[in-house]
Write a protein that holds these residues in place. Structure first.
Motif, PDB file in Angstrom:
ATOM      1  N   CYS A   5    -100.982  -7.600 -14.984  1.00  9.13           N
ATOM      2  CA  CYS A   5    -101.071  -6.681 -16.123  1.00  9.13           C
ATOM      3  C   CYS A   5     -99.664  -6.312 -16.576  1.00  9.13           C
ATOM      4  O   CYS A   5     -98.802  -6.000 -15.750  1.00  9.13           O
ATOM      5  CB  CYS A   5    -101.842  -5.435 -15.714  1.00  9.13           C
ATOM      6  N   GLU A   6     -99.421  -6.354 -17.877  1.00 10.25           N
ATOM      7  CA  GLU A   6     -98.085  -6.093 -18.405  1.00 10.25           C
ATOM      8  C   GLU A   6     -97.733  -4.604 -18.405  1.00 10.25           C
ATOM      9  O   GLU A   6     -96.560  -4.253 -18.503  1.00 10.25           O
ATOM     10  CB  GLU A   6     -97.951  -6.661 -19.814  1.00 10.25           C
ATOM     11  N   LEU A   7     -98.713  -3.727 -18.298  1.00 10.58           N
ATOM     12  CA  LEU A   7     -98.434  -2.293 -18.327  1.00 10.58           C
ATOM     13  C   LEU A   7     -98.517  -1.633 -16.953  1.00 10.58           C
ATOM     14  O   LEU A   7     -97.711  -0.763 -16.638  1.00 10.58           O
ATOM     15  CB  LEU A   7     -99.400  -1.576 -19.277  1.00 10.58           C
ATOM     16  N   THR A   8     -99.471  -2.030 -16.127  1.00  7.44           N
ATOM     17  CA  THR A   8     -99.643  -1.379 -14.829  1.00  7.44           C
ATOM     18  C   THR A   8     -99.106  -2.206 -13.673  1.00  7.44           C
ATOM     19  O   THR A   8     -98.939  -1.680 -12.574  1.00  7.44           O
ATOM     20  CB  THR A   8    -101.126  -1.069 -14.564  1.00  7.44           C
ATOM     21  N   ARG A  28    -109.312 -14.711  -3.280  1.00  7.98           N
ATOM     22  CA  ARG A  28    -108.435 -13.891  -4.130  1.00  7.98           C
ATOM     23  C   ARG A  28    -109.277 -13.091  -5.100  1.00  7.98           C
ATOM     24  O   ARG A  28    -110.206 -13.616  -5.704  1.00  7.98           O
ATOM     25  CB  ARG A  28    -107.479 -14.790  -4.920  1.00  7.98           C
ATOM     26  N   PHE A  29    -108.910 -11.831  -5.257  1.00 11.07           N
ATOM     27  CA  PHE A  29    -109.536 -10.977  -6.258  1.00 11.07           C
ATOM     28  C   PHE A  29    -108.587 -10.920  -7.444  1.00 11.07           C
ATOM     29  O   PHE A  29    -107.508 -10.326  -7.355  1.00 11.07           O
ATOM     30  CB  PHE A  29    -109.761  -9.559  -5.702  1.00 11.07           C
ATOM     31  N   LEU A  30    -108.947 -11.537  -8.549  1.00  9.39           N
ATOM     32  CA  LEU A  30    -108.086 -11.575  -9.734  1.00  9.39           C
ATOM     33  C   LEU A  30    -108.372 -10.369 -10.627  1.00  9.39           C
ATOM     34  O   LEU A  30    -109.515  -9.937 -10.759  1.00  9.39           O
ATOM     35  CB  LEU A  30    -108.324 -12.869 -10.517  1.00  9.39           C
ATOM     36  N   PRO A  31    -107.341  -9.798 -11.238  1.00 11.60           N
ATOM     37  CA  PRO A  31    -107.566  -8.657 -12.129  1.00 11.60           C
ATOM     38  C   PRO A  31    -108.276  -9.091 -13.406  1.00 11.60           C
ATOM     39  O   PRO A  31    -108.133 -10.226 -13.847  1.00 11.60           O
ATOM     40  CB  PRO A  31    -106.152  -8.154 -12.430  1.00 11.60           C
ATOM     41  N   ALA A  32    -109.045  -8.176 -13.976  1.00 10.78           N
ATOM     42  CA  ALA A  32    -109.781  -8.453 -15.211  1.00 10.78           C
ATOM     43  C   ALA A  32    -108.830  -8.286 -16.390  1.00 10.78           C
ATOM     44  O   ALA A  32    -108.749  -7.218 -16.999  1.00 10.78           O
ATOM     45  CB  ALA A  32    -110.979  -7.524 -15.327  1.00 10.78           C
ATOM     46  N   LEU A  33    -108.080  -9.342 -16.714  1.00 11.78           N
ATOM     47  CA  LEU A  33    -107.109  -9.281 -17.807  1.00 11.78           C
ATOM     48  C   LEU A  33    -107.762  -9.642 -19.132  1.00 11.78           C
ATOM     49  O   LEU A  33    -108.624 -10.516 -19.188  1.00 11.78           O
ATOM     50  CB  LEU A  33    -105.951 -10.247 -17.547  1.00 11.78           C
ATOM     51  N   ARG A  50    -101.198  -8.620 -22.559  1.00 16.14           N
ATOM     52  CA  ARG A  50    -102.300  -8.968 -21.649  1.00 16.14           C
ATOM     53  C   ARG A  50    -102.404  -7.860 -20.621  1.00 16.14           C
ATOM     54  O   ARG A  50    -101.562  -7.729 -19.748  1.00 16.14           O
ATOM     55  CB  ARG A  50    -101.993 -10.283 -20.939  1.00 16.14           C
ATOM     56  N   ILE A  51    -103.445  -7.032 -20.731  1.00 18.34           N
ATOM     57  CA  ILE A  51    -103.586  -5.896 -19.836  1.00 18.34           C
ATOM     58  C   ILE A  51    -104.969  -5.892 -19.195  1.00 18.34           C
ATOM     59  O   ILE A  51    -105.892  -6.551 -19.675  1.00 18.34           O
ATOM     60  CB  ILE A  51    -103.334  -4.562 -20.565  1.00 18.34           C
ATOM     61  N   THR A  52    -105.101  -5.135 -18.113  1.00 20.84           N
ATOM     62  CA  THR A  52    -106.397  -5.018 -17.452  1.00 20.84           C
ATOM     63  C   THR A  52    -107.297  -4.094 -18.260  1.00 20.84           C
ATOM     64  O   THR A  52    -106.836  -3.272 -19.050  1.00 20.84           O
ATOM     65  CB  THR A  52    -106.245  -4.439 -16.026  1.00 20.84           C
ATOM     66  N   ASP A  76     -93.208  -1.261 -12.796  1.00 22.41           N
ATOM     67  CA  ASP A  76     -94.560  -1.730 -13.094  1.00 22.41           C
ATOM     68  C   ASP A  76     -94.633  -2.520 -14.392  1.00 22.41           C
ATOM     69  O   ASP A  76     -95.528  -3.349 -14.560  1.00 22.41           O
ATOM     70  CB  ASP A  76     -95.529  -0.549 -13.179  1.00 22.41           C
ATOM     71  N   LEU A  77     -93.711  -2.270 -15.312  1.00 19.95           N
ATOM     72  CA  LEU A  77     -93.783  -2.876 -16.642  1.00 19.95           C
ATOM     73  C   LEU A  77     -93.211  -4.287 -16.648  1.00 19.95           C
ATOM     74  O   LEU A  77     -92.271  -4.596 -15.909  1.00 19.95           O
ATOM     75  CB  LEU A  77     -93.021  -2.020 -17.647  1.00 19.95           C
TER      76      LEU A  77
END
Length: 98
Positions: A5-8, A28-33, A50-52, A76-77
């Motif tokens: 995630c580009e923000l978190t 692997r647990f992939l983030p919901a982007l 592209r963010i979650t 984080d960014l």
């Protein structure tokens, strides 16, 4: 393309698939982007990031992209989000001085 995630800064996590017989295998647990176009009120333009899905809900709660990104930690960014953060901070400082 990075699965982050580009923000978190949320990325893939690791864990186990556990079968009925309790055999564990790595997974692997992939983030919901999802790609999102976010509007910056201070800059008057929109950015495609592209963010979650969780980050999208957080943006709504915090009051938009500008309010979120100013308070976010630099670690984080993503580099693109850091560039946006510098632009927003400069614009807000310019408005406060005027």
């Amino acid at each position: 393309m990075s699965r982050r995630c580009e923000l978190t800064g949320v990325g893939p996590m690791v864990g186990h698939n556990v079968s009925h017989s309790n055999i564990k295998s790595k997974r692997r647990f992939l983030p919901a982007l999802s790609p999102a176009t976010l509007q910056s009120e201070a800059l008057g333009q929109s950015f495609k990031l592209r963010i979650t899905n969780a980050a999208l809900r957080t943006l709504d709660f915090k009051g938009g992209l500008d309010a979120f990104i100013v308070k976010a930690k630099d670690e984080d960014l993503s580099p693109r989000a850091l560039k946006i953060k510098r632009q927003v901070k400069a614009k807000l400082a310019e408005q406060a001085a005027a």
